[in-house]
Every structure is written in structure tokens, then in C-alpha cells.
Motif scaffolding. Structure first.
Motif, PDB file in Angstrom:
ATOM      1  N   ILE A   1       0.724  -1.129  -0.034  1.00 29.95           N
ATOM      2  CA  ILE A   1      -0.147   0.035   0.116  1.00 29.95           C
ATOM      3  C   ILE A   1       0.875   1.324  -0.046  1.00 29.95           C
TER       4      ILE A   1
ATOM      5  N   ILE B   1      -2.880   4.005   3.174  1.00 25.86           N
ATOM      6  CA  ILE B   1      -3.221   4.692   1.704  1.00 25.86           C
ATOM      7  C   ILE B   1      -3.076   6.063   1.888  1.00 25.86           C
TER       8      ILE B   1
ATOM      9  N   GLY C   1      -3.024   0.553  -3.948  1.00 25.45           N
ATOM     10  CA  GLY C   1      -2.268   1.827  -3.302  1.00 25.45           C
ATOM     11  C   GLY C   1      -2.019   2.923  -4.471  1.00 25.45           C
TER      12      GLY C   1
ATOM     13  N   GLY D   1      -9.321   3.298  -1.059  1.00 31.45           N
ATOM     14  CA  GLY D   1      -9.021   1.933  -1.366  1.00 31.45           C
ATOM     15  C   GLY D   1      -9.963   0.887  -1.228  1.00 31.45           C
TER      16      GLY D   1
ATOM     17  N   ALA E   1      -1.886  -5.179  -3.000  1.00 35.63           N
ATOM     18  CA  ALA E   1      -1.827  -3.878  -2.420  1.00 35.63           C
ATOM     19  C   ALA E   1      -1.073  -2.887  -3.113  1.00 35.63           C
TER      20      ALA E   1
ATOM     21  N   MET F   1      -7.469  -0.145   5.908  1.00 37.50           N
ATOM     22  CA  MET F   1      -6.506   0.069   4.749  1.00 37.50           C
ATOM     23  C   MET F   1      -6.357   1.730   4.412  1.00 37.50           C
TER      24      MET F   1
END
Length: 278
Positions: A102, A201, A162, A172, A158, A197
Motif C-alpha cells: 500500500i 493509503i 495503493g 482503497g 496491495a 487499509m
């Protein structure tokens, strides 16, 4: 550095602009908690509209909306994930595997955002959200035996999430939730995990937008790179207060119906932005 005197303060914090920022924060915060999407799909086009209302004129307005959206998600995600964690809906093992990818993806995405045209960013944003809304609306059912990939596979996914998320300044969730559901993670755990997440991010994205916009000429007073702090202030206050309410609603209301409604709204936003380009 321009001194923020009384006249300039009144010019920046107009009643219309402040009301718009608060309203945007309320909607984005509730959606962030409800669907784990960070609220960026609403924040970006709404901030572009609010900047016009605030009479901000310049070539950087769309990038300012992207950067300010990312910075808002940085705060909103903390409030949202706390509520989801209390419901036991966050897969922290997945979050741990996603974080390196990310951060790498968001930094790369913000670099791209600085060097590509505004038209490209708007078209990419609209197509991204259109595809995400299509996936959310129809809720494709995965094969029963499908599971999450290993650690390296999750990191690769990821990195893509990202990069794409930082380009369009969303948390995300529009990609994370469909991916996790596709791997047979329950919808509520997918939403809760996606909300977690949002912080890495937004962290990588905010740093990237500040850094890449630091030397951009002609930014309005109050800008920190591509983050417009007057808008950030009011959207954050409103969104942080509403995010826990959205998270509570996610565990009470029928998620499939809410996802369909949200998908329809996101699709409408995407179509409207494409119309503005063409």
C-alpha cells in the motif's frame, strides 16, 4: 509566505465555502464508516465543486481536491476503523500483509498524479469509479474454494490498490472490498478490513501530494502542497464525527441494498465527470 490577515481570512473562509466543506465531510464520513471506501469517491468531485464555490481559480484545483481528499481520509479512517474493530470486523492479518505494498503504491501513484494531465486524471477517476460501482452493484459471487493469496500475492495486490487509490484519492475500499469478497471474506469483514487499509493509503498519499505539490506555482493561500488546509479543517471535523455512525449502521442495516444504492450514486458521479470532459 502571505500573512493571514482579517481580510484574507474572510476571503478564504466564506460562509458558502465553510458550509460546503462541512456538508461534504458529513456525507464522506458516514460513507467511510458505512462502506469502508474512505469517502474519496464523494470527496473529490464535491471538493472540486466547493473550490469553484470558494472562487478558487487555477490549474491545480483537481489535484488540490485529490490531495485534500487523501488528507481527510487520513483522519476519517482512524475513526471508522475503531468502530469496526470493536465489532471484530477487521482482519488484521490481511492489513499487516497489505501495508508495505500500500505504501509503495501510494507514493508511486502521487508521483504519477503530479506529472500527468488533469484530463487524464479526471477520465481515470471516472472510469475507475464506474468499474468499481459495476462490481459493487452486481456483487459477483466467488468460487467456493477461492481463498486469499499468500503474503507476496497480497503485497502485489496491495501495490496495485495503493497506486490506483492514490491516483483517484480514495481510501482503497472500492478495490479492497471487491477483492476480499472475491476471496470469500465476508462482506462485513471486508468492509471493516478496507477501513483499516484507508490509513496507510491516506498516509502515503498525503505525503506524496504534499511533496509533489510543494513547488507548484500559483497555489491558493492555505495550500500545503496539493492539500488545501481550509477545506481539510472543516471536512475532517464533520467526517470524523460521522464515521462511527456509518460504521454502526454497517452492522445494523442490510449491506447488499446499501452497497447497490452507493454503487448507483458513484456511477452517476463518474458519468457526470465524463460529461464534463467530453
Amino acid at each position: 509566505m502571505v500573512e493571514l490577515n482579517a481580510a484574507l481570512f474572510a476571503e478564504i473562509f466564506t460562509v458558502q465555502a465553510v458550509a460546503a466543506y462541512i456538508a461534504i465531510g458529513i456525507v464522506a464520513g458516514f460513507l467511510a464508516g458505512l462502506l469502508g471506501v474512505g469517502g474519496g469517491s464523494v470527496l473529490v468531485p464535491a471538493l472540486v465543486w466547493a473550490f469553484k464555490l470558494a472562487a478558487l481559480s487555477g490549474q491545480w484545483n483537481f489535484r488540490l481536491a485529490l490531495g485534500t481528499s487523501m488528507a481527510t481520509i487520513l483522519f476519517t479512517s482512524v475513526s471508522s476503523v475503531r468502530s469496526h474493530h470493536l465489532h471484530g470486523a477487521v482482519r488484521w492479518d490481511v492489513v499487516k500483509n497489505f501495508i508495505p505494498g500500500i505504501l509503495l503504491g501510494t507514493l508511486f501513484g502521487t508521483f504519477l498524479a503530479r506529472h500527468v494531465s488533469t484530463t487524464f486524471l479526471i477520465v481515470f477517476f471516472a472510469l475507475f469509479m464506474g468499474l468499481a460501482s459495476f462490481q459493487m452493484f452486481f456483487e459477483y459471487k466467488p468460487k467456493p474454494g477461492r481463498v486469499l493469496p499468500g503474503r507476496n500475492g497480497q503485497m502485489g495486490v496491495a501495490t496495485f490498490i495503493g497506486t490506483a487509490s492514490s491516483l483517484v484519492a480514495v481510501g482503497g475500499g472500492a478495490l479492497t472490498v471487491p477483492f476480499l469478497v472475491w476471496c470469500n471474506v465476508s462482506i462485513k469483514n471486508a468492509i471493516g478490513t478496507a477501513s483499516a487499509m484507508g490509513f496507510p493509503i491516506a498516509l502515503g498519499g498525503t505525503i506524496g501530494f504534499i511533496f509533489n505539490g510543494w513547488t507548484a506555482p500559483g497555489l491558493p493561500t492555505g495550500s500545503l502542497g496539493f492539500v488545501y488546509t481550509p477545506a481539510l479543517l472543516f471536512t475532517v471535523v464533520a467526517s470524523v464525527l460521522l464515521a462511527p455512525w456509518g460504521a454502526q449502521a454497517a452492522h445494523i442495516l442490510p449491506a447488499p441494498l446499501l452497497r447497490k444504492v452507493f454503487a448507483a450514486v458513484v456511477f452517476g458521479i463518474a458519468v457526470n465527470m465524463m460529461r464534463g470532459v467530453f
